[in-house]
Design an enzyme around this catalytic site. Structure first.
Site, PDB file in Angstrom:
ATOM      1  N   GLU A 145       0.762  -1.062   0.025  1.00  0.00           N
ATOM      2  CA  GLU A 145       0.031  -0.003   0.011  1.00  0.00           C
ATOM      3  C   GLU A 145       0.980   1.340  -0.054  1.00  0.00           C
ATOM      4  O   GLU A 145       1.567   1.629   1.126  1.00  0.00           O
ATOM      5  CB  GLU A 145      -0.758  -0.092   1.270  1.00  0.00           C
ATOM      6  CG  GLU A 145      -1.920  -1.192   1.483  1.00  0.00           C
ATOM      7  CD  GLU A 145      -3.106  -1.142   0.450  1.00  0.00           C
ATOM      8  OE1 GLU A 145      -3.249  -0.143  -0.201  1.00  0.00           O
ATOM      9  OE2 GLU A 145      -3.710  -2.148   0.423  1.00  0.00           O
ATOM     10  N   CYS A 157      -1.811   9.029   2.849  1.00  0.00           N
ATOM     11  CA  CYS A 157      -1.686   8.555   1.534  1.00  0.00           C
ATOM     12  C   CYS A 157      -2.588   8.912   0.441  1.00  0.00           C
ATOM     13  O   CYS A 157      -2.679   9.164  -0.699  1.00  0.00           O
ATOM     14  CB  CYS A 157      -1.571   7.082   1.450  1.00  0.00           C
ATOM     15  SG  CYS A 157      -2.982   6.197   2.357  1.00  0.00           S
ATOM     16  N   GLU A 169       4.546  12.907  -4.718  1.00  0.00           N
ATOM     17  CA  GLU A 169       3.876  13.136  -3.280  1.00  0.00           C
ATOM     18  C   GLU A 169       4.557  13.890  -2.538  1.00  0.00           C
ATOM     19  O   GLU A 169       5.789  13.618  -2.081  1.00  0.00           O
ATOM     20  CB  GLU A 169       3.813  11.491  -2.821  1.00  0.00           C
ATOM     21  CG  GLU A 169       2.939  11.484  -1.731  1.00  0.00           C
ATOM     22  CD  GLU A 169       2.623  10.175  -0.954  1.00  0.00           C
ATOM     23  OE1 GLU A 169       3.830   9.514  -0.730  1.00  0.00           O
ATOM     24  OE2 GLU A 169       1.834   9.571  -0.768  1.00  0.00           O
TER      25      GLU A 169
HETATM   26  P1  NAD Z   1       8.775   4.637   4.424  1.00  0.00           P
HETATM   27  O1  NAD Z   1       8.657   4.015   3.046  1.00  0.00           O
HETATM   28  O2  NAD Z   1       9.784   5.590   4.722  1.00  0.00           O
HETATM   29  O3  NAD Z   1       8.746   3.713   5.941  1.00  0.00           O
HETATM   30  C1  NAD Z   1       7.682   2.741   6.007  1.00  0.00           C
HETATM   31  C2  NAD Z   1       8.084   1.773   6.982  1.00  0.00           C
HETATM   32  O4  NAD Z   1       9.077   1.187   6.103  1.00  0.00           O
HETATM   33  C3  NAD Z   1       8.967   2.149   8.239  1.00  0.00           C
HETATM   34  O5  NAD Z   1       8.478   1.286   9.197  1.00  0.00           O
HETATM   35  C4  NAD Z   1      10.354   1.961   7.591  1.00  0.00           C
HETATM   36  O6  NAD Z   1      11.024   1.727   8.855  1.00  0.00           O
HETATM   37  C5  NAD Z   1      10.322   0.714   7.027  1.00  0.00           C
HETATM   38  N1  NAD Z   1      11.406   0.371   6.028  1.00  0.00           N
HETATM   39  C6  NAD Z   1      12.318   1.626   5.544  1.00  0.00           C
HETATM   40  N2  NAD Z   1      13.077   1.031   4.941  1.00  0.00           N
HETATM   41  C7  NAD Z   1      12.810  -0.422   4.899  1.00  0.00           C
HETATM   42  C8  NAD Z   1      13.495  -1.396   3.943  1.00  0.00           C
HETATM   43  N3  NAD Z   1      14.467  -1.102   3.371  1.00  0.00           N
HETATM   44  N4  NAD Z   1      12.867  -2.583   4.325  1.00  0.00           N
HETATM   45  C9  NAD Z   1      12.038  -2.857   5.162  1.00  0.00           C
HETATM   46  N5  NAD Z   1      11.372  -1.922   5.767  1.00  0.00           N
HETATM   47  C10 NAD Z   1      11.750  -0.425   5.582  1.00  0.00           C
HETATM   48  O7  NAD Z   1       7.382   5.472   4.412  1.00  0.00           O
HETATM   49  P2  NAD Z   1       7.066   6.804   5.677  1.00  0.00           P
HETATM   50  O8  NAD Z   1       7.800   7.927   5.313  1.00  0.00           O
HETATM   51  O9  NAD Z   1       7.111   6.085   7.100  1.00  0.00           O
HETATM   52  O10 NAD Z   1       5.366   6.975   5.433  1.00  0.00           O
HETATM   53  C11 NAD Z   1       4.993   7.692   4.321  1.00  0.00           C
HETATM   54  C12 NAD Z   1       4.247   7.062   3.062  1.00  0.00           C
HETATM   55  O11 NAD Z   1       3.418   6.088   3.387  1.00  0.00           O
HETATM   56  C13 NAD Z   1       4.015   7.849   2.176  1.00  0.00           C
HETATM   57  O12 NAD Z   1       4.426   7.620   0.812  1.00  0.00           O
HETATM   58  C14 NAD Z   1       2.286   7.453   2.084  1.00  0.00           C
HETATM   59  O13 NAD Z   1       1.559   7.833   1.152  1.00  0.00           O
HETATM   60  C15 NAD Z   1       2.405   6.007   2.435  1.00  0.00           C
HETATM   61  N6  NAD Z   1       1.103   5.490   3.131  1.00  0.00           N
HETATM   62  C16 NAD Z   1       0.486   4.572   2.304  1.00  0.00           C
HETATM   63  C17 NAD Z   1      -0.747   4.410   2.636  1.00  0.00           C
HETATM   64  C18 NAD Z   1      -1.918   3.393   1.972  1.00  0.00           C
HETATM   65  O14 NAD Z   1      -2.719   2.810   2.292  1.00  0.00           O
HETATM   66  N7  NAD Z   1      -1.596   3.082   0.682  1.00  0.00           N
HETATM   67  C19 NAD Z   1      -1.364   4.617   3.805  1.00  0.00           C
HETATM   68  C20 NAD Z   1      -0.488   5.704   4.791  1.00  0.00           C
HETATM   69  C21 NAD Z   1       0.956   5.964   4.218  1.00  0.00           C
END
Ligand code: NAD
Length: 481
Positions: free
Chosen positions: A250, A284, A385
């Site tokens: 997602e 998101c 975004e």
């Molecule tokens: P992010 O991708 O930086 O981090 C999300 C999670 O992934 C964190 O727990 C992080 O520690 C982990 N992570 C980071 N690198 C990783 C790796 N290499 N391997 C495994 N895990 C890893 O996202 P963010 O900045 O925390 O959140 C914002 C983003 O989330 C935005 O792009 C937003 O659109 C998206 N989002 C999507 C939805 C949806 O339902 N589509 C809902 C909420 C947020």
């Protein structure tokens, strides 16, 4: 300052190397909690515990009805603690207390719904075309499932994954964002209290590159359910594909919000404002591109600017506050960077455009509600975004042009439009490439309705009856008679 421990195999533990990291309050920048900085070893320990719980011990022997009962008890405990959990999330991510209370009071529904579904997943008897053979199917759980969540709605996004995963009989390792780990650790106390056997639910806190990647690549992990950015989603998808692990991704969005000239204007104004500025734009599904039909463009723009101008910024724990801080300093820098990019691209900043000029707010990570007009859809401010309170306004003339602009993006998570014309509602909702389309409303989410993305916004759907199949696999059994 509060000190937390991780939850692994039913025990509360520090990181193996004893390291911690600080978590800060976005309203005032103060450190309020210390979180264990888990690493590879901790992630492996959690997966091994989840694997043991899946293969032996009481969990695999429980009936589906008993699993459902445990999930419903967990839902009750969340409902009892909703205010406490909401306050923790506000302190960690700066979202408004009203928004978080609304969310936390709704989250138990996921545990009730999927708890109720647990004992209603049936196999089939298939009248196959082979003589003397009896064929039936079984729906079986996958094994150890991992849930990796972002910082904007930690417990809601965990519920999308955990409730169907446990209902289906899997075990689970959660890895919350390093910026907002506290509420998931508080939630683990409720899982313990509900009486789930040790190892069925585990939480490992830490950073993506070590904890996240270990969880994504571990041989015992069968499925990764991820919510987060497009870049991290791509990395997880690539790693998972190498070992044929199942994934649900997602990811991000650049959702269009279209206002046609026959819209009920005041409703549309409210929908557009909450569509972009709720959670300070950090959702998101934020309606971050506003497409307005040229005939009403100037009048509509004036109305949204006038309303957004009145928004009270301040302490997110106060119910009177309408716009809180953004969650992290890097996010603040990213948003301010995009505001500069938009100005450089020639978009006109008609509201906001910087940090508020206010001594109290300068301690926290605040950015003004910002509106750009005169945006072209090929500008970066319309394509990338921002994840902040920044709205890009684009005029259009015809329905075809509106749909073309709406779809002209790599993303496809959500879209909204406002009109009173039923033929237009049917045609435009069919033509828009997005996982969710709202008409004359915005931001409605339900545990019963599928949520997910077209194009780069992700793979798979969460929520709704079918989402339990994300956590099951089908076995066909043939018996010679
Ligand atoms: P992010 O991708 O930086 O981090 C999300 C999670 O992934 C964190 O727990 C992080 O520690 C982990 N992570 C980071 N690198 C990783 C790796 N290499 N391997 C495994 N895990 C890893 O996202 P963010 O900045 O925390 O959140 C914002 C983003 O989330 C935005 O792009 C937003 O659109 C998206 N989002 C999507 C939805 C949806 O339902 N589509 C809902 C909420 C947020």
């Amino acid at each position: 300052m509060q000190t937390y421990k991780m939850f692994i195999d039913g025990k509360w533990e520090d990181a193996a190397n004893g390291d911690t990291f600080e978590t800060k309050n976005p309203f005032n920048g103060q450190t309020w909690a210390a979180i264990p900085k888990g690493g590879r070893e901790d992630a492996e320990r959690a997966v091994e515990a989840a694997h043991r719980a899946f293969t032996s011990g009481p969990w695999p022997k429980l009936t589906a009805s008993a699993r459902g009962h445990l999930l419903r008890r967990l839902g009750d405990l969340i409902a009892e603690k909703a205010e406490h959990l909401a306050t923790i999330e506000v302190t960690d991510n700066g979202k408004l207390i009203n928004e978080m209370l609304f969310q936390l009071k709704y989250i138990p529904q996921w545990y009730y719904y999927f708890g109720g579904l647990a004992d209603k997943i049936e196999g089939a008897v298939i009248p196959i075309d082979k003589a003397d053979t009896f064929n039936f199917t079984r729906n079986e759980p996958l094994g150890v499932c991992v849930g990796i969540t972002p910082w904007n709605s930690p417990l809601l996004l965990l519920a999308y994954k955990l409730a169907p995963a446990l209902a289906a009989g899997n075990t689970f390792v959660a890895k919350p964002s390093e910026f907002t780990s506290a509420s998931t650790l508080e939630f683990a106390k409720l899982v313990e209290q509900a009486g789930f056997p040790a190892g069925v639910f585990n939480v490992v806190t830490g950073f993506g590159a070590d904890v996240g990647e270990t969880l994504t690549t571990h041989k015992y992990v069968a499925k990764i359910a991820f919510t987060g950015s497009e870049g991290t989603g791509r990395k997880i998808g690539e790693l998972a594909a190498r070992n044929f692990k199942k994934v649900t991704l997602e990811l991000g969005g650049k959702s269009p919000h279209i206002v046609f000239d026959d819209a009920e204007i005041d409703n549309a104004v409210n929908g557009v404002i909450s569509g972009i500025f709720a959670a300070t734009g950090q959702t998101c599904i934020a309606g971050s591109r506003l497409l307005v039909q040229r005939k009403i463009h100037d009048q509509f723009l004036e109305k949204i600017v006038n309303l957004a101008k009145t928004a009270r910024m301040g302490d997110p724990l106060l119910t009177s506050t309408q716009v809180g801080p953004v969650t992290t300093p890097p996010q603040l820098e990213k948003i301010l960077g995009y505001i500069d990019i938009a100005k450089g691209e020639g978009a006109e900043c008609v509201l906001g455009g910087g940090r508020p000029d206010n001594a109290e707010l300068s301690r926290g990570w605040f950015v003004e509600p910002t509106i750009f007009s005169g945006v072209r859809n090929d500008m970066r401010i319309a394509q990338e975004e921002v994840f902040g309170p920044v709205l890009a306004v684009i005029p259009f003339d015809s329905d075809e042009e509106a749909v073309h602009i709406a779809n002209d993006t790599n993303y496809g998570l959500a879209a909204g439009f406002w009109t009173q014309d039923m033929r237009r509602i049917l045609k435009v909702s069919a033509a828009i490439q997005a996982g969710t389309v709202w008409v004359n409303t915005y931001r409605v989410i339900s545990y019963m309705s599928p949520l997910g993305g077209y194009k780069h916004s992700g793979i798979g759907r969460e929520n709704g009856i079918a989402s339990i199949q994300n956590y099951m696999q089908t076995k066909s059994v043939m018996i010679s008679t």
